[in-house]
Design a protein around this motif. Structure first.
Motif, PDB file in Angstrom:
ATOM      1  N   PHE A  94      -6.974  12.848  -1.079  1.00 44.38           N
ATOM      2  CA  PHE A  94      -6.897  12.616   0.359  1.00 44.38           C
ATOM      3  C   PHE A  94      -8.012  11.642   0.728  1.00 44.38           C
ATOM      4  N   MET A  95      -7.626  10.390   1.009  1.00 45.63           N
ATOM      5  CA  MET A  95      -8.580   9.309   1.163  1.00 45.63           C
ATOM      6  C   MET A  95      -8.544   8.743   2.581  1.00 45.63           C
ATOM      7  N   GLU A  96      -9.729   8.385   3.016  1.00 46.10           N
ATOM      8  CA  GLU A  96      -9.880   7.755   4.334  1.00 46.10           C
ATOM      9  C   GLU A  96      -9.928   6.231   4.115  1.00 46.10           C
ATOM     10  N   PRO A  97      -8.965   5.497   4.660  1.00 45.16           N
ATOM     11  CA  PRO A  97      -8.973   4.032   4.469  1.00 45.16           C
ATOM     12  C   PRO A  97     -10.246   3.421   5.051  1.00 45.16           C
ATOM     13  N   MET A  98     -10.726   2.367   4.412  1.00 49.76           N
ATOM     14  CA  MET A  98     -11.952   1.731   4.866  1.00 49.76           C
ATOM     15  C   MET A  98     -11.793   1.119   6.256  1.00 49.76           C
ATOM     16  N   TYR A 146      -8.379   3.656  -7.468  1.00 54.67           N
ATOM     17  CA  TYR A 146      -9.253   2.472  -7.469  1.00 54.67           C
ATOM     18  C   TYR A 146      -8.569   1.246  -6.861  1.00 54.67           C
ATOM     19  N   LYS A 147      -7.265   1.329  -6.694  1.00 53.84           N
ATOM     20  CA  LYS A 147      -6.555   0.234  -6.055  1.00 53.84           C
ATOM     21  C   LYS A 147      -6.517   0.387  -4.545  1.00 53.84           C
ATOM     22  N   PHE A 148      -6.625   1.656  -4.064  1.00 48.45           N
ATOM     23  CA  PHE A 148      -6.593   1.912  -2.613  1.00 48.45           C
ATOM     24  C   PHE A 148      -8.028   1.929  -2.095  1.00 48.45           C
ATOM     25  N   SER A 149      -8.299   1.087  -1.142  1.00 53.39           N
ATOM     26  CA  SER A 149      -9.665   0.961  -0.608  1.00 53.39           C
ATOM     27  C   SER A 149      -9.923   2.075   0.399  1.00 53.39           C
ATOM     28  N   ARG A 195     -11.709  14.305   9.656  1.00 54.86           N
ATOM     29  CA  ARG A 195     -11.453  12.859   9.600  1.00 54.86           C
ATOM     30  C   ARG A 195     -10.015  12.633   9.153  1.00 54.86           C
ATOM     31  N   TYR A 196      -9.398  11.573   9.686  1.00 55.27           N
ATOM     32  CA  TYR A 196      -8.006  11.270   9.368  1.00 55.27           C
ATOM     33  C   TYR A 196      -7.923  10.633   7.986  1.00 55.27           C
ATOM     34  N   VAL A 197      -6.966  11.097   7.140  1.00 58.21           N
ATOM     35  CA  VAL A 197      -6.817  10.629   5.771  1.00 58.21           C
ATOM     36  C   VAL A 197      -5.327  10.499   5.447  1.00 58.21           C
ATOM     37  N   VAL A 198      -5.052   9.859   4.282  1.00 59.08           N
ATOM     38  CA  VAL A 198      -3.679   9.759   3.781  1.00 59.08           C
ATOM     39  C   VAL A 198      -3.677  10.265   2.339  1.00 59.08           C
ATOM     40  N   GLN A 226       0.819  -1.216   0.000  1.00 59.30           N
ATOM     41  CA  GLN A 226       0.000   0.000   0.000  1.00 59.30           C
ATOM     42  C   GLN A 226       0.852   1.265   0.000  1.00 59.30           C
ATOM     43  N   ALA A 227       2.093   1.186   0.513  1.00 61.91           N
ATOM     44  CA  ALA A 227       2.954   2.369   0.562  1.00 61.91           C
ATOM     45  C   ALA A 227       3.214   2.921  -0.829  1.00 61.91           C
ATOM     46  N   ALA A 228       3.188   2.046  -1.844  1.00 64.11           N
ATOM     47  CA  ALA A 228       3.435   2.509  -3.210  1.00 64.11           C
ATOM     48  C   ALA A 228       2.305   3.396  -3.724  1.00 64.11           C
ATOM     49  N   TYR A 229       1.096   3.246  -3.144  1.00 67.68           N
ATOM     50  CA  TYR A 229      -0.044   4.048  -3.571  1.00 67.68           C
ATOM     51  C   TYR A 229       0.010   5.480  -3.015  1.00 67.68           C
ATOM     52  N   LEU A 230       0.814   5.707  -2.005  1.00 71.58           N
ATOM     53  CA  LEU A 230       0.782   6.973  -1.259  1.00 71.58           C
ATOM     54  C   LEU A 230       1.741   8.002  -1.860  1.00 71.58           C
TER      55      LEU A 230
END
Length: 783
Positions: free
Chosen positions: A222-226, A205-208, A194-197, A179-183
Motif C-alpha cells: 500500500f503505497m502513497e504516490p509521490m 521500484y517502478k512505482f514512485s 494517508r491515502y494510498v493505492v 501506471q495502472a499495470a502496477y496496481l
C-alpha cells in the motif's frame, strides 16, 4: 418510621411497584428509598401532588415529562475540568430540553388547574444559552457540527478542498495506462491516515511512492504516490488542527457547563421530583386508588379497602373503623379466614397514605397521620438469638409497648399465643387494657374467648370477626364489626377429614367448659348479625333503585324542559322570519300605493285598496311542515332543491360524486350521503340564511365542510387544534363518518389523535380504516 415495620407490612413491595413506573434511573432510586412521613402538612402536600398528576394523566393529551438522564456524574466530571464524551453531552442536552419543557408546561390556564405541580415547575430555570450552545456544537447524532466555530468551518472547508485535489491526483494515476499495470486493484484506500493505492510487490521500484503497509500475503504494497505526499501532509496538518479546534470548543463548553452546574443540578432534582410524582399517579391509576381523607381526630375509616399486593381477581375488600366510638378492635374468627390480611391492610394502607400514595379503597375512606406504626405479625421467632415464638413475640412487644401513645397505631396478630392458654389469655387481656389506658389505637387478632368477653364488657373496645360460611365450611374473608366470632375449629377439622370419634370427644369436652354458654351466645349473635346484614343489603338495594328512579325522572324532566325550550326558540325564530317577510312585502305594497295614489280619482281608490287588501290576504304564511318523503334516486342531481335532515335545512344540490352529495345551504356548503336527502318545498326567490347556519358559522362568511383532514408531518401539539376545528365543523354540518389522515410512522401522532378523540362526548366511535382506505394511517370518526 422504623425500617422493620416497612418489612413486616411489605411496604418494600409497594416501593418496587412504584419504581417500575418511574421513567428515569434517578426517579426509580427515589421510589426505592421512599419513606412515610409523620408530619401532616408534608403528607397533605405529597397527596395533593399525586392527585393533580392523576387528574392531568386522565385529562391532558401530553405530560410535562420527557427524556432525562442521570447527569450528576457528568456535572462532577465537568467541574473537574475533564472533557465530556459526545454521549454525555447529548444526554445533558436532552435533559436540559426536558427541564425547559417542564418549566413552560404549566403556563396559561394550567397553572390554576395544577397549582402544586406548577409550583415545582416554576422553580426550574430554562437554561436557554447552554441549550443553544450544545445544539450549536452537536448534531442529532452527537457529531461536532461545522458551524461549532468559524475556525472549524474554515479548517473543514480547506480539508475538503485538499481531499478533492488528492482524489483528482489519484484518479489521474488510476486512469494512466502505464501506471495502472502496477496496481493490484483500481481503488483508493487509507493507511495511517494517508491515502494510498495497492501496488503489486514486483513493481515496487517502478512505482514512485512511499510504502505504508503490506498485505498479509506480501503480494500487495500500500503505497502513497509521490505526487500526493505534499497534499497528504497538508491533510494531516489540517486533521490535527481540526482535532485541536474541537478540543478547544469542548473545553469552552465545559466551562459553560461548569459555571451553571449548581443550577443544572437543582433542575435535575426538581425534574426527578416531578417524575416521581407522576410515578405515584400512575400507581394510583393502576391500583384504582383514591386519596384518603385526613382525620385530625385520629379516625381510621377504610371502606372496601383492598390489599394492594393481592391480585385484584382474588382480593376480598375489607371495611373497618377505628377511633370513632372505640379505639381498640379485637378481630376473632376461624384460621385462614383473613384476620391477618385485615390488619396488614390497615397497616400497609396507612404507610402508603403517609408516603403520599393513593390507597386501593372506595371514596370517603379516612386515615389519620400516625407518629409510629408498631406491628407484630406472623411467626417472628429469632433462631439467631435462640428465642421461641413466644419469647420473640414478647421481646418485640416490650420494645415499643411503653412508648405507644394516642398518635400511634398498634397491630398485634395472635396476641398471647404460643404459651399456656390460660396464661396467654390473661396476658392478652392485660396488654389490651394497658393499651386502652394509654389511649393507643390498636387492632388485635385473637382466638381467646376471654378477649371476646373483654370487648363485650369494656367501653372503647369492640369485637369483630371474619365470617365463616357453615354451609360450605369455608371462610368468606368478610370482616364484620360489632360481633365476636367463633374459631370454627371443629368445622375446619371436619372439612379436612378429622375422624368423628376424635371430634365427638372434643365437642363433649367443649360442652363441659365454663365458657361454653358464651360460645352459644356468640353463635346466636352471629346468626342475627348475618340476618341483619341481609336485611340491610335489601334496604340498600331498594334505596339504590329509588335513587336511580329519581335520577331517571330528573333526567326526563330536564329533557322535557330542554325540548320545550328548543321548540319555543325555533318558534321564535320562525316568527321573526315571518315578521321580516311581512314587513318587506307590506313596504312594497305601501310604496306601490303611494306611487299610484296621485293618479287615481276617488272612485278608483276604493278598487285599489280592495286590490291591496287582496294581496295582503294572499300573503303566504308558512305553517307546520308535514313529514317529508325520501328524495328519489333519479332526482339526486345538480340543481334539485332538497331538505337535509341532519341540519334541519334546505338547499340546492351543487354536485354529485358517487354517494357523496354537496349541497349549498345559504352560505354553507355541506357534504352528505344521499340517504340524508328528502323532498323539499319549492325554493323562495331570495334565499335566506338559516338561524342554525348563522349561529354555527359565527364570523365565517362561507363554510366549506370537508370530510377528510390531513395532519401528516405535524406534531401532536400542532395537529390537535386542527383536528378540533375540523371535527366541530363536521359535527355542526351533520357529516358522519369523517377521516383523519395521520400516517403510520412511529404511531405517536395516531395515538395522540385517538387519545384526544376519547375525550370528546359527541364522538360515538372511531377506528382504523380498512387496509384499502389507508389502514393504520387513517382514523375514521363517527358522531
Amino acid at each position: 418510621m422504623e425500617k422493620d415495620i416497612l418489612e413486616i407490612l411489605e411496604f418494600n413491595e409497594i416501593r418496587k411497584k412504584l419504581a417500575e413506573l418511574a421513567p428515569s434511573a434517578l426517579s426509580k432510586k427515589m421510589a426505592l428509598e421512599l419513606l412515610p412521613s409523620s408530619v401532616p402538612e408534608v403528607v397533605e402536600k405529597s397527596l395533593q401532588e399525586t392527585e393533580e398528576a392523576s387528574v392531568l394523566l386522565e385529562r391532558e393529551i401530553t405530560t410535562p415529562l420527557g427524556e432525562t438522564h442521570d447527569i450528576l456524574e457528568t456535572l462532577k466530571k465537568a467541574e473537574k475540568g475533564s472533557l465530556l464524551s459526545a454521549k454525555e453531552c447529548m444526554d445533558l442536552s436532552n435533559s436540559l430540553d426536558t427541564y425547559k419543557k417542564m418549566h413552560h408546561y404549566f403556563e396559561g390556564e394550567r397553572h390554576l388547574q395544577y397549582p402544586a405541580l406548577e409550583e415545582i415547575s416554576s422553580l426550574l430555570v430554562p437554561q436557554e444559552t447552554l441549550i443553544s450552545r450544545i445544539h450549536q456544537i452537536f448534531d442529532e447524532h452527537g457529531e461536532v457540527k461545522d458551524q461549532a466555530s468559524l475556525k472549524l468551518f474554515r479548517i473543514r472547508t480547506q480539508k475538503e478542498t485538499v481531499k478533492s485535489r488528492i482524489r483528482r491526483a489519484f484518479q489521474h494515476i488510476l486512469e494512466d495506462k502505464d501506471q495502472a499495470a502496477y496496481l493490484q486493484d483500481a481503488i483508493i484506500t487509507q493507511r495511517n491516515g494517508r491515502y494510498v493505492v495497492p501496488v503489486k510487490e514486483e513493481y515496487r521500484y517502478k512505482f514512485s511512492g512511499i510504502v505504508h503497509d503490506r498485505s498479509s500475503t506480501g503480494q500487495t504494497l500500500f503505497m502513497e504516490p509521490m505526487v500526493s505526499v505534499e497534499l497528504n501532509n497538508d491533510l494531516a496538518e489540517m486533521t490535527a488542527a481540526e482535532k485541536q479546534e474541537i478540543r478547544e470548543i469542548l473545553e469552552g463548553l465545559m466551562e459553560e457547563i461548569k459555571k451553571t452546574a449548581d443550577v443544572t443540578r437543582n433542575n435535575c432534582r426538581l425534574a426527578t421530583d416531578m417524575e416521581f410524582i407522576f410515578a405515584k399517579a400512575r400507581l394510583a391509576l393502576a391500583m384504582k386508588g383514591v386519596k384518603a381523607l385526613h382525620s385530625e381526630r385520629g379516625v381510621l375509616d377504610l371502606r372496601k379497602a383492598r390489599h394492594p399486593l393481592i391480585p385484584e381477581d382474588r382480593v376480598v375488600p375489607v371495611s373497618m373503623t377505628l377511633g370513632k366510638t372505640f379505639r381498640i378492635l379485637i378481630i376473632t374468627g376461624s384460621n385462614a379466614g383473613g384476620k391477618t390480611i385485615a390488619i396488614k391492610t390497615a397497616g400497609l394502607l396507612s404507610l402508603m397514605n403517609q408516603s403520599g400514595l393513593f390507597i386501593p379503597a372506595e371514596e370517603g375512606s379516612m386515615l389519620p397521620v400516625y407518629d409510629h406504626i408498631y406491628a407484630i405479625i406472623g411467626d417472628e421467632q429469632s433462631i439467631q438469638d435462640n428465642l421461641s415464638t413466644f419469647s420473640s413475640y414478647i421481646t418485640q412487644l416490650v420494645s415499643f409497648l411503653p412508648s405507644a401513645g394516642e398518635r400511634d397505631l398498634v397491630l398485634l396478630d395472635e396476641l398471647g399465643s404460643g404459651t399456656d392458654p390460660v396464661e396467654g389469655a390473661a396476658l392478652a387481656q392485660s396488654v389490651t387494657e394497658y393499651l386502652q389506658m394509654k389511649g393507643a389505637p390498636a387492632i388485635i387478632t385473637s382466638h381467646f374467648s376471654e378477649m371476646k368477653k373483654l370487648a363485650y364488657e369494656t367501653r372503647g373496645i369492640e369485637n369483630a370477626f371474619v365470617e365463616f360460611d357453615e354451609k360450605t365450611l369455608a371462610p368468606t374473608y368478610r370482616l364484620i364489626i360489632g360481633v365476636a366470632g367463633n374459631s370454627n375449629a371443629f368445622n375446619i377439622c371436619r372439612r379436612f377429614g378429622m375422624p368423628d370419634v376424635i371430634l365427638g370427644r372434643a365437642i363433649q369436652l367443649k360442652n363441659e367448659s365454663p365458657l361454653h354458654n358464651m360460645e352459644e351466645v356468640m353463635e346466636r349473635l352471629n346468626s342475627q348479625s348475618r340476618d341483619m346484614n341481609r336485611e340491610k343489603e335489601e334496604v340498600d338495594k331498594t334505596l339504590r333503585q329509588a335513587e336511580e328512579l329519581k335520577n331517571s325522572l330528573e333526567s326526563a324532566r330536564d329533557e322535557f324542559y330542554r325540548r320545550k325550550d328548543s321548540i319555543l326558540e325555533k318558534a321564535r325564530e320562525e316568527a321573526e322570519t315571518m315578521k321580516r317577510d311581512l314587513r318587506v312585502q307590506s313596504e312594497a305594497i305601501i310604496k306601490d300605493l303611494k306611487k299610484n295614489a296621485a293618479a287615481m280619482n276617488r272612485n278608483k281608490l276604493g278598487d285599489k285598496i280592495s286590490d291591496i287588501r287582496g294581496k295582503i290576504d294572499g300573503l303566504n304564511v308558512p305553517g307546520k311542515e308535514n313529514r317529508r318523503e325520501k328524495l328519489p334516486k333519479d332526482q339526486v342531481k345538480k340543481g334539485t332543491w332538497v331538505y337535509i335532515d341532519t341540519i334541519d335545512s334546505e338547499g340546492t344540490i351543487a354536485s354529485v360524486s358517487r354517494n357523496q352529495v354537496q349541497v349549498q345551504c345559504g352560505l354553507i356548503q355541506v357534504k352528505v350521503t344521499a340517504d340524508h336527502l328528502f323532498k323539499a318545498k319549492k325554493p323562495k326567490k331570495q334565499e335566506k340564511i338559516l338561524p342554525y347556519a348563522r349561529k354555527k358559522t359565527m364570523t365565517r362568511s362561507v363554510a366549506a365542510v370537508h370530510t377528510e383532514l390531513n395532519v401528516i408531518g405535524k406534531t401532536v401539539d400542532e395537529a390537535i387544534p386542527e383536528v378540533d376545528r375540523f371535527l366541530n365543523e363536521c359535527f355542526m354540518a351533520g357529516i358522519s363518518p369523517v377521516r383523519i389522515i395521520h400516517g403510520k410512522g412511529t404511531g405517536s401522532l395516531r395515538r395522540g389523535v385517538q387519545d384526544y378523540l376519547r375525550t370528546l362526548n359527541f364522538v360515538t366511535e372511531f377506528h382504523e380504516a380498512d387496509p384499502s382506505n389507508g389502514g393504520a394511517g387513517v382514523t375514521e370518526v363517527y358522531f
